[in-house]
Scaffold this motif. Structure first.
Motif, PDB file in Angstrom:
ATOM      1  N   THR A   1      -3.689 -40.677 -18.681  1.00 32.83           N
ATOM      2  CA  THR A   1      -4.644 -39.759 -18.046  1.00 32.83           C
ATOM      3  C   THR A   1      -5.374 -40.436 -16.895  1.00 32.83           C
ATOM      4  OG1 THR A   1      -4.941 -38.568 -20.135  1.00 32.83           O
ATOM      5  CG2 THR A   1      -6.643 -38.271 -18.457  1.00 32.83           C
ATOM      6  N   VAL A   2      -5.775 -41.690 -17.076  1.00 33.31           N
ATOM      7  CA  VAL A   2      -6.479 -42.419 -16.019  1.00 33.31           C
ATOM      8  C   VAL A   2      -5.605 -42.535 -14.774  1.00 33.31           C
ATOM      9  CG1 VAL A   2      -7.323 -44.706 -15.362  1.00 33.31           C
ATOM     10  CG2 VAL A   2      -8.056 -43.693 -17.517  1.00 33.31           C
ATOM     11  N   LEU A   3      -4.307 -42.797 -14.965  1.00 36.04           N
ATOM     12  CA  LEU A   3      -3.394 -42.918 -13.826  1.00 36.04           C
ATOM     13  C   LEU A   3      -3.116 -41.561 -13.190  1.00 36.04           C
ATOM     14  CD1 LEU A   3      -0.823 -45.510 -15.237  1.00 36.04           C
ATOM     15  CD2 LEU A   3      -2.524 -45.892 -13.455  1.00 36.04           C
ATOM     16  N   ARG A   4      -2.914 -40.542 -14.012  1.00 33.02           N
ATOM     17  CA  ARG A   4      -2.581 -39.220 -13.482  1.00 33.02           C
ATOM     18  C   ARG A   4      -3.719 -38.612 -12.688  1.00 33.02           C
ATOM     19  NH1 ARG A   4      -1.897 -36.436 -18.734  1.00 33.02           N
ATOM     20  NH2 ARG A   4      -1.769 -34.536 -17.505  1.00 33.02           N
TER      21      ARG A   4
ATOM     22  N   SER B   1     -14.264 -37.598 -20.282  1.00 33.42           N
ATOM     23  CA  SER B   1     -12.954 -37.225 -20.825  1.00 33.42           C
ATOM     24  C   SER B   1     -12.707 -37.982 -22.121  1.00 33.42           C
ATOM     25  CB  SER B   1     -11.843 -37.534 -19.817  1.00 33.42           C
ATOM     26  OG  SER B   1     -11.997 -36.770 -18.642  1.00 33.42           O
ATOM     27  N   ILE B   2     -11.930 -37.357 -22.997  1.00 31.16           N
ATOM     28  CA  ILE B   2     -11.556 -37.957 -24.276  1.00 31.16           C
ATOM     29  C   ILE B   2     -10.038 -37.911 -24.386  1.00 31.16           C
ATOM     30  CG2 ILE B   2     -11.686 -37.736 -26.788  1.00 31.16           C
ATOM     31  CD1 ILE B   2     -14.406 -36.378 -26.418  1.00 31.16           C
ATOM     32  N   CYS B   3      -9.440 -38.989 -24.848  1.00 34.79           N
ATOM     33  CA  CYS B   3      -7.996 -39.034 -25.116  1.00 34.79           C
ATOM     34  C   CYS B   3      -7.775 -39.409 -26.574  1.00 34.79           C
ATOM     35  CB  CYS B   3      -7.302 -40.035 -24.194  1.00 34.79           C
ATOM     36  SG  CYS B   3      -7.290 -39.538 -22.460  1.00 34.79           S
TER      37      CYS B   3
ATOM     38  N   MET C   1     -15.059 -43.646 -17.745  1.00 34.45           N
ATOM     39  CA  MET C   1     -15.365 -42.236 -17.986  1.00 34.45           C
ATOM     40  C   MET C   1     -14.435 -41.604 -19.022  1.00 34.45           C
ATOM     41  SD  MET C   1     -17.886 -41.682 -15.915  1.00 34.45           S
ATOM     42  CE  MET C   1     -17.975 -39.904 -15.781  1.00 34.45           C
ATOM     43  N   VAL C   2     -13.617 -42.419 -19.689  1.00 36.65           N
ATOM     44  CA  VAL C   2     -12.654 -41.902 -20.664  1.00 36.65           C
ATOM     45  C   VAL C   2     -12.823 -42.659 -21.981  1.00 36.65           C
ATOM     46  CG1 VAL C   2     -10.233 -41.404 -21.145  1.00 36.65           C
ATOM     47  CG2 VAL C   2     -11.051 -41.440 -18.776  1.00 36.65           C
ATOM     48  N   SER C   3     -13.007 -41.920 -23.058  1.00 41.50           N
ATOM     49  CA  SER C   3     -13.104 -42.502 -24.395  1.00 41.50           C
ATOM     50  C   SER C   3     -11.832 -42.210 -25.180  1.00 41.50           C
ATOM     51  CB  SER C   3     -14.315 -41.935 -25.155  1.00 41.50           C
ATOM     52  OG  SER C   3     -15.517 -42.265 -24.516  1.00 41.50           O
TER      53      SER C   3
ATOM     54  N   VAL D   1     -16.848 -31.531 -20.924  1.00 44.19           N
ATOM     55  CA  VAL D   1     -16.027 -32.577 -21.525  1.00 44.19           C
ATOM     56  C   VAL D   1     -14.599 -32.071 -21.570  1.00 44.19           C
ATOM     57  CG1 VAL D   1     -15.622 -34.010 -23.580  1.00 44.19           C
ATOM     58  CG2 VAL D   1     -17.963 -33.419 -22.932  1.00 44.19           C
ATOM     59  N   PHE D   2     -13.641 -32.969 -21.351  1.00 40.36           N
ATOM     60  CA  PHE D   2     -12.221 -32.599 -21.412  1.00 40.36           C
ATOM     61  C   PHE D   2     -11.511 -33.526 -22.391  1.00 40.36           C
ATOM     62  CE2 PHE D   2      -7.865 -33.561 -19.948  1.00 40.36           C
ATOM     63  CZ  PHE D   2      -7.292 -32.310 -20.086  1.00 40.36           C
ATOM     64  N   THR D   3     -10.700 -32.941 -23.276  1.00 44.07           N
ATOM     65  CA  THR D   3      -9.876 -33.734 -24.193  1.00 44.07           C
ATOM     66  C   THR D   3      -8.410 -33.536 -23.847  1.00 44.07           C
ATOM     67  OG1 THR D   3     -11.473 -33.631 -26.014  1.00 44.07           O
ATOM     68  CG2 THR D   3      -9.191 -34.119 -26.588  1.00 44.07           C
ATOM     69  N   ASP D   4      -7.710 -34.647 -23.596  1.00 35.70           N
ATOM     70  CA  ASP D   4      -6.279 -34.608 -23.273  1.00 35.70           C
ATOM     71  C   ASP D   4      -5.481 -34.948 -24.527  1.00 35.70           C
ATOM     72  OD1 ASP D   4      -3.962 -34.371 -21.893  1.00 35.70           O
ATOM     73  OD2 ASP D   4      -4.348 -35.959 -20.447  1.00 35.70           O
ATOM     74  N   HIS D   5      -4.500 -34.110 -24.847  1.00 38.55           N
ATOM     75  CA  HIS D   5      -3.687 -34.287 -26.050  1.00 38.55           C
ATOM     76  C   HIS D   5      -2.233 -34.610 -25.719  1.00 38.55           C
ATOM     77  CE1 HIS D   5      -6.785 -32.370 -28.751  1.00 38.55           C
ATOM     78  NE2 HIS D   5      -7.106 -31.788 -27.614  1.00 38.55           N
ATOM     79  N   SER D   6      -1.887 -34.790 -24.446  1.00 42.04           N
ATOM     80  CA  SER D   6      -0.483 -34.874 -24.056  1.00 42.04           C
ATOM     81  C   SER D   6      -0.235 -36.028 -23.105  1.00 42.04           C
ATOM     82  CB  SER D   6      -0.036 -33.559 -23.383  1.00 42.04           C
ATOM     83  OG  SER D   6      -0.335 -32.444 -24.183  1.00 42.04           O
ATOM     84  N   LEU D   7       1.051 -36.360 -22.969  1.00 39.23           N
ATOM     85  CA  LEU D   7       1.510 -37.349 -21.991  1.00 39.23           C
ATOM     86  C   LEU D   7       2.398 -36.650 -20.972  1.00 39.23           C
ATOM     87  CD1 LEU D   7       2.522 -40.305 -24.356  1.00 39.23           C
ATOM     88  CD2 LEU D   7       0.373 -40.012 -23.128  1.00 39.23           C
ATOM     89  N   PHE D   8       2.266 -37.053 -19.712  1.00 35.49           N
ATOM     90  CA  PHE D   8       3.092 -36.477 -18.651  1.00 35.49           C
ATOM     91  C   PHE D   8       3.612 -37.597 -17.754  1.00 35.49           C
ATOM     92  CE2 PHE D   8       0.597 -32.865 -19.946  1.00 35.49           C
ATOM     93  CZ  PHE D   8       1.469 -31.794 -19.813  1.00 35.49           C
TER      94      PHE D   8
END
Length: 499
Positions: free
Chosen positions: A165-168, A154-156, A175-177, A123-130
């Motif tokens: 995250t979906v676009l990047r 993945s978790i955001c 697949m992203v919650s 599982v991956f959790t993203d905490h940032s914007l790019f």
């Protein structure tokens, strides 16, 4: 039927003793998962004298790996040298799920890659914007696409973060919650709010309003890493103008970073030593004491996926002035915040508006704490994260996990296969040249794994005894009801468990 418990490894470069939102998120989530009966360990890099294995509260074990730190607490990416250590730890601790945190964490990305090679769920959790245009973002996004091509879920932390995250990473949105951060309400109480130990049975707080006269001093608090992306340049330019327009106003600034020298020079140039207090870096447990000295919290960030610190500020009874960027507009209701564009003039105007409103008694912050406690809870975050674990491990059906029958959706099943050929197919689609490079990396990783299995057999690795676990709750219906309620009530802008 009792819930299933898991052995989980949280992997990230960002963890205590360094302060920050990601670090706090990992610790609080891990503690609540342990409370729910799971086994959780944390794998991070060594920090000063913290090397080897440390134990924190609640039996939380932390492995500090001695890797070189190169920039902002991120380790030097070595791709393969982390594999022997990670394999040894995962076998010793009987890990079933590897949960990585942070787009800029080398340990996170390498841990997910190696875990998939070992046949573990990830599982991956993203905490940032790019962004998408500058060179650093392009490189980061390509690496993120590489890693997330084969991650189970993945978790955001916000809807804006999910879209980013979906676009990047070119992910399937299913697949992203979205699971937000939270705060420990008891640790962020207003100044006159009784501590839990002082609250007897049937206690009900009746907070008194904090009315300000025209000559009373208003204190504006800023607690942030002093980096460009946190809006420190905007803060440096805005402070002299705010103090000039509002005489009975002062600033308290806590945090450290390369932009601290700019703030110090501004204070010297404008002779504001008696109206701007620089505290430097502070420990997370001291944040509440600093916040309760103020009336307004100013957050001039240029990019933010969630902004846990503004939730902490509101919980402490501060009115929040923040930039309208990233996921910040999702975090708090409108009566707790004033939004500004990430521009100097707008920040000065918004702060001035908040100061005037507070002096006129139009802003009532005494009930903010109780409202925030109802909106954000780490127990709820842990419960929803556990549901993600159930979904990727097959404990619950895909139809129950995603909310509809996935058999006819985008080639059917969403559960990732561990077969090498299927993994290579997923990586090959990452780009004309990058896809081939990623496939080569995965093949080398697999061969390295086979070598380690031969050179250091599993049966020669000692198994660590588990810390005594709390028995898991048997009533699953109650958890399901709480999740359903959180979908409809816990979000300021739509459901937070949106897929």
């Amino acid at each position: 039927m009792a819930r299933k418990t898991y052995n989980i490894a949280m992997v990230s470069d960002f963890f205590f003793p360094q302060p920050g939102g990601v670090e706090s998120h990992i610790y609080q989530l891990s503690s609540k998962l342990i409370d729910r009966g799971h086994k959780v360990i944390i794998i991070t890099h060594a920090h000063d004298d913290r090397k080897g294995v440390r134990y924190l509260n609640n039996g939380l074990k932390v492995y500090h790996v001695p890797f070189l730190v190169i920039y902002r607490q991120a380790t030097f990416p070595t791709v393969f040298s982390f594999f022997p250590i990670l394999r040894n730890i995962c076998i010793r601790e009987r890990i079933e799920i590897v949960h990585g945190h942070g787009s800029l964490s080398s340990l996170c990305h390498e841990g997910i890659l190696h875990a998939r090679t070992m046949g573990l769920r990830t599982v991956f959790t993203d905490h940032s914007l790019f962004g998408f245009a500058d060179a650093a973002s392009i490189l980061t996004n390509k690496l993120l696409k590489f890693i997330l091509s084969d991650v189970d879920h993945s978790i955001c932390v916000s809807h804006t973060c999910k879209e980013n995250t979906v676009l990047r990473a070119s992910l399937d949105p299913l697949m992203v919650s979205v699971i937000p951060n939270a705060v420990v309400g008891e640790n962020f109480r207003p100044r006159d709010y009784p501590a839990p130990s002082e609250q007897g049975a049937g206690f009900r707080a009746e907070p008194s309003p904090r009315l300000l006269g025209p000559d009373d001093m208003i204190t504006i608090v800023v607690i942030s890493r002093l980096f460009y992306n946190k809006g420190t340049d905007l803060l440096t330019a805005a402070i002299p103008r705010i103090l000039e327009n509002h005489p009975n106003t002062r600033f308290i600034i806590a945090g450290s970073g390369p932009k601290a020298i700019d703030l110090e020079q501004m204070i010297e140039t404008n002779v504001l030593q008696d109206r701007v207090e620089m505290l430097g870096p502070i420990r997370h447990e001291d944040v509440r004491d600093v916040m309760t000295r103020g009336h307004i919290y100013l957050h001039p960030s240029l990019t933010e996926a969630f902004g846990t610190v503004i939730v902490e500020a509101a919980s402490c009874g501060l009115y929040v002035v923040c930039t309208q960027v990233g996921g910040i507009p999702e975090v708090l209701p409108s009566h707790m915040t004033t939004f500004a564009k990430p521009e100097e003039d707008d920040i000065v105007a918004a702060t001035g508006k908040a100061i005037t409103a507070m002096r006129a008694g139009k802003i009532r912050t005494e009930k903010f704490h109780d409202e925030v406690k109802k909106m954000y809870s780490w127990s709820n975050v842990a419960m929803r994260t556990e549901r993600v674990y159930d979904g990727i491990c097959g404990t619950i059906s895909e139809e129950e996990f995603y909310g509809f029958d996935t058999s006819g959706y985008n080639n059917g099943s969403r559960i990732r296969d561990f077969a090498l050929i299927d993994r290579l197919k997923r990586y090959y689609g990452c780009g004309i040249w990058a896809g081939k490079l990623f496939c080569l990396c995965v093949v080398v990783d697999y061969l390295f794994f086979l070598f380690l299995e031969w050179w250091f057999p599993r049966e020669n690795i000692d198994i660590c005894p588990d810390w005594p676990r709390k028995p898991p709750a048997k009533d699953k219906a109650q958890d399901s009801m709480k999740i359903a309620m959180s979908r409809s009530t816990s979000s300021v802008r739509g459901p937070k468990l949106d897929r």
